[in-house]
Design a protein around this motif. Sequence first.
Motif, PDB file in Angstrom:
ATOM      1  N   PHE A  87      66.492 -53.047  27.876  1.00 21.83           N
ATOM      2  CA  PHE A  87      67.144 -52.578  29.104  1.00 21.83           C
ATOM      3  C   PHE A  87      66.663 -51.184  29.482  1.00 21.83           C
ATOM      4  N   SER A  88      66.673 -50.256  28.524  1.00 18.96           N
ATOM      5  CA  SER A  88      66.243 -48.889  28.817  1.00 18.96           C
ATOM      6  C   SER A  88      64.763 -48.837  29.184  1.00 18.96           C
ATOM      7  N   LEU A  89      63.950 -49.681  28.543  1.00 14.61           N
ATOM      8  CA  LEU A  89      62.520 -49.718  28.857  1.00 14.61           C
ATOM      9  C   LEU A  89      62.286 -50.174  30.298  1.00 14.61           C
ATOM     10  N   VAL A  90      62.894 -51.280  30.680  1.00 13.78           N
ATOM     11  CA  VAL A  90      62.694 -51.805  32.032  1.00 13.78           C
ATOM     12  C   VAL A  90      63.284 -50.850  33.068  1.00 13.78           C
ATOM     13  N   LEU A  91      64.450 -50.281  32.767  1.00 17.51           N
ATOM     14  CA  LEU A  91      65.064 -49.330  33.695  1.00 17.51           C
ATOM     15  C   LEU A  91      64.154 -48.132  33.936  1.00 17.51           C
ATOM     16  N   GLY A  92      63.570 -47.594  32.857  1.00 17.31           N
ATOM     17  CA  GLY A  92      62.677 -46.449  32.999  1.00 17.31           C
ATOM     18  C   GLY A  92      61.435 -46.786  33.802  1.00 17.31           C
ATOM     19  N   MET A  93      60.860 -47.971  33.583  1.00 16.31           N
ATOM     20  CA  MET A  93      59.645 -48.331  34.310  1.00 16.31           C
ATOM     21  C   MET A  93      59.952 -48.633  35.772  1.00 16.31           C
ATOM     22  N   VAL A  94      61.090 -49.274  36.050  1.00 16.94           N
ATOM     23  CA  VAL A  94      61.459 -49.545  37.442  1.00 16.94           C
ATOM     24  C   VAL A  94      61.673 -48.233  38.188  1.00 16.94           C
ATOM     25  N   TYR A  95      62.396 -47.321  37.572  1.00 14.21           N
ATOM     26  CA  TYR A  95      62.643 -46.025  38.207  1.00 14.21           C
ATOM     27  C   TYR A  95      61.332 -45.286  38.482  1.00 14.21           C
ATOM     28  N   THR A  96      60.388 -45.374  37.558  1.00 13.79           N
ATOM     29  CA  THR A  96      59.141 -44.627  37.686  1.00 13.79           C
ATOM     30  C   THR A  96      58.228 -45.229  38.738  1.00 13.79           C
ATOM     31  N   LEU A 129      61.673 -44.544  25.500  1.00 12.56           N
ATOM     32  CA  LEU A 129      62.874 -45.293  25.855  1.00 12.56           C
ATOM     33  C   LEU A 129      62.962 -46.671  25.213  1.00 12.56           C
ATOM     34  N   GLY A 130      61.829 -47.244  24.832  1.00 11.84           N
ATOM     35  CA  GLY A 130      61.829 -48.636  24.415  1.00 11.84           C
ATOM     36  C   GLY A 130      62.300 -48.886  23.010  1.00 11.84           C
ATOM     37  N   GLY A 131      61.916 -48.040  22.074  1.00 17.59           N
ATOM     38  CA  GLY A 131      62.266 -48.293  20.685  1.00 17.59           C
ATOM     39  C   GLY A 131      61.258 -49.211  20.015  1.00 17.59           C
ATOM     40  N   PRO A 132      61.361 -49.386  18.710  1.00 18.36           N
ATOM     41  CA  PRO A 132      60.368 -50.166  17.958  1.00 18.36           C
ATOM     42  C   PRO A 132      60.367 -51.653  18.279  1.00 18.36           C
ATOM     43  N   GLN A 133      61.483 -52.205  18.742  1.00 21.92           N
ATOM     44  CA  GLN A 133      61.540 -53.641  18.997  1.00 21.92           C
ATOM     45  C   GLN A 133      60.931 -54.027  20.343  1.00 21.92           C
ATOM     46  N   THR A 134      60.576 -53.057  21.167  1.00 21.43           N
ATOM     47  CA  THR A 134      59.942 -53.336  22.461  1.00 21.43           C
ATOM     48  C   THR A 134      58.483 -52.896  22.388  1.00 21.43           C
ATOM     49  N   LEU A 135      57.740 -53.558  21.532  1.00 24.12           N
ATOM     50  CA  LEU A 135      56.348 -53.199  21.303  1.00 24.12           C
ATOM     51  C   LEU A 135      55.496 -53.612  22.498  1.00 24.12           C
ATOM     52  N   MET A 136      54.675 -52.653  22.978  1.00 21.84           N
ATOM     53  CA  MET A 136      53.757 -52.921  24.067  1.00 21.84           C
ATOM     54  C   MET A 136      52.361 -52.475  23.684  1.00 21.84           C
ATOM     55  N   ILE A 137      51.391 -52.916  24.470  1.00 18.51           N
ATOM     56  CA  ILE A 137      49.999 -52.749  24.077  1.00 18.51           C
ATOM     57  C   ILE A 137      49.582 -51.281  24.049  1.00 18.51           C
ATOM     58  N   GLY A 138      50.214 -50.446  24.875  1.00 24.88           N
ATOM     59  CA  GLY A 138      49.892 -49.023  24.855  1.00 24.88           C
ATOM     60  C   GLY A 138      50.220 -48.379  23.519  1.00 24.88           C
ATOM     61  N   ARG A 139      51.333 -48.771  22.924  1.00 24.52           N
ATOM     62  CA  ARG A 139      51.724 -48.228  21.619  1.00 24.52           C
ATOM     63  C   ARG A 139      50.814 -48.765  20.522  1.00 24.52           C
ATOM     64  N   VAL A 140      50.384 -50.025  20.648  1.00 25.65           N
ATOM     65  CA  VAL A 140      49.447 -50.580  19.672  1.00 25.65           C
ATOM     66  C   VAL A 140      48.132 -49.819  19.712  1.00 25.65           C
ATOM     67  N   LEU A 141      47.666 -49.491  20.909  1.00 30.60           N
ATOM     68  CA  LEU A 141      46.439 -48.699  21.024  1.00 30.60           C
ATOM     69  C   LEU A 141      46.583 -47.349  20.340  1.00 30.60           C
ATOM     70  N   TRP A 142      47.696 -46.691  20.556  1.00 34.67           N
ATOM     71  CA  TRP A 142      47.928 -45.391  19.921  1.00 34.67           C
ATOM     72  C   TRP A 142      47.918 -45.519  18.397  1.00 34.67           C
ATOM     73  N   ASP A 143      48.602 -46.523  17.887  1.00 30.59           N
ATOM     74  CA  ASP A 143      48.649 -46.711  16.435  1.00 30.59           C
ATOM     75  C   ASP A 143      47.264 -46.985  15.857  1.00 30.59           C
ATOM     76  N   GLU A 144      46.481 -47.827  16.537  1.00 25.54           N
ATOM     77  CA  GLU A 144      45.152 -48.159  16.022  1.00 25.54           C
ATOM     78  C   GLU A 144      44.220 -46.950  16.069  1.00 25.54           C
ATOM     79  N   PHE A 145      44.305 -46.178  17.128  1.00 22.92           N
ATOM     80  CA  PHE A 145      43.424 -45.022  17.268  1.00 22.92           C
ATOM     81  C   PHE A 145      43.796 -43.897  16.301  1.00 22.92           C
ATOM     82  N   PHE A 146      45.073 -43.521  16.254  1.00 20.15           N
ATOM     83  CA  PHE A 146      45.463 -42.279  15.602  1.00 20.15           C
ATOM     84  C   PHE A 146      46.228 -42.469  14.297  1.00 20.15           C
TER      85      PHE A 146
END
Length: 311
Positions: A178-187, A255-272
């Motif tokens: 909910f917080s993830l979608v709310l933040g992206m809609v607002y943005t 805003l998303g937390g660990p259970q709302t995994l998205m590809i941007g966070r996966v990229l960060w983890d793989e890179f750094f």
Amino acid sequence: MTNLRRYTYTRSAMLEKITGAWGKNLVIAMPMVFLLTVFLLPFLVVFKISLSEMEGVVFKDILSWQDSVMTVTLRLGNYIALMQDSLYLETYLSSIEFAALTTGLCLLIAYPFAYFLARSPADRRPALLMLVMLPFWTSFLLRVYAWKMLLADAGVFNNLALALGLIEEPIKMMNTPFSLVLGMVYTYVPFMILPLYANLVKMDLRLLEAAQDLGATPWQAFWRVTVPLSQSGIIAGSMLVFIPCVGEYVIPELLGGPQTLMIGRVLWDEFFSNNDWPMAASVAVVMVSLIIVPLALFNKYQAENTAGGRA
């Protein structure tokens, strides 16, 4: 004298034609050079890294020359791992689902506002457009952090609901879908409003009058006239929202937390975190490929619309 004038006129016409052709080619070449510089070349570098092997902090060359023999070494293991590992597949699907949901909600919110904005008096439109663009005057990070304060367990919304007696204990809103979608809609909702407004404000209102003269109700006129004529604005706004949402990192992280995994966070983890640059580059290449598909469909739709309009 007549021959001299004819020669001068012909020479001037030829020079004008050549100059016009050069100017046209120059206008076309400038954005092409820009795209090659800021998109294609970096993408090729990332694509090369995805096919390379990494030794410490050094990437092996794809091409090698020894004893008059050129060897091409392409490491496809990362792409095979992407197809076989369910984590990456689920992450891609999750990113697309969240992006699609955000795009749909932005359209539901933005269309009425854009319609009202386009039908409002001309002297009020600048003020209303200013309200749409006002969030861009504030830092993106500050706006996202503000939502953390609003949605926290001890945040503004929960404290207000507790004070009014609407709830007995704080509602979990932070670090949820909910917080993830709310933040992206607002943005991203302004990115949907502006293309829709630009399309709706140019619509000929006499078409609606003609539809009503033919017996259509206001609701029928809206669905059969306004919505079809605003399709290009809908598609443009959807692309402007969907494409950045797929690769969004900051909002899922904050805003998303660990259970709302998205590809941007996966990229960060793989890179750094994992320091696996070839794998991260492979993830990025596939993500760019997923983004290119809707862009290609949009360009095809625009080309068909242009051809239909000329016909």
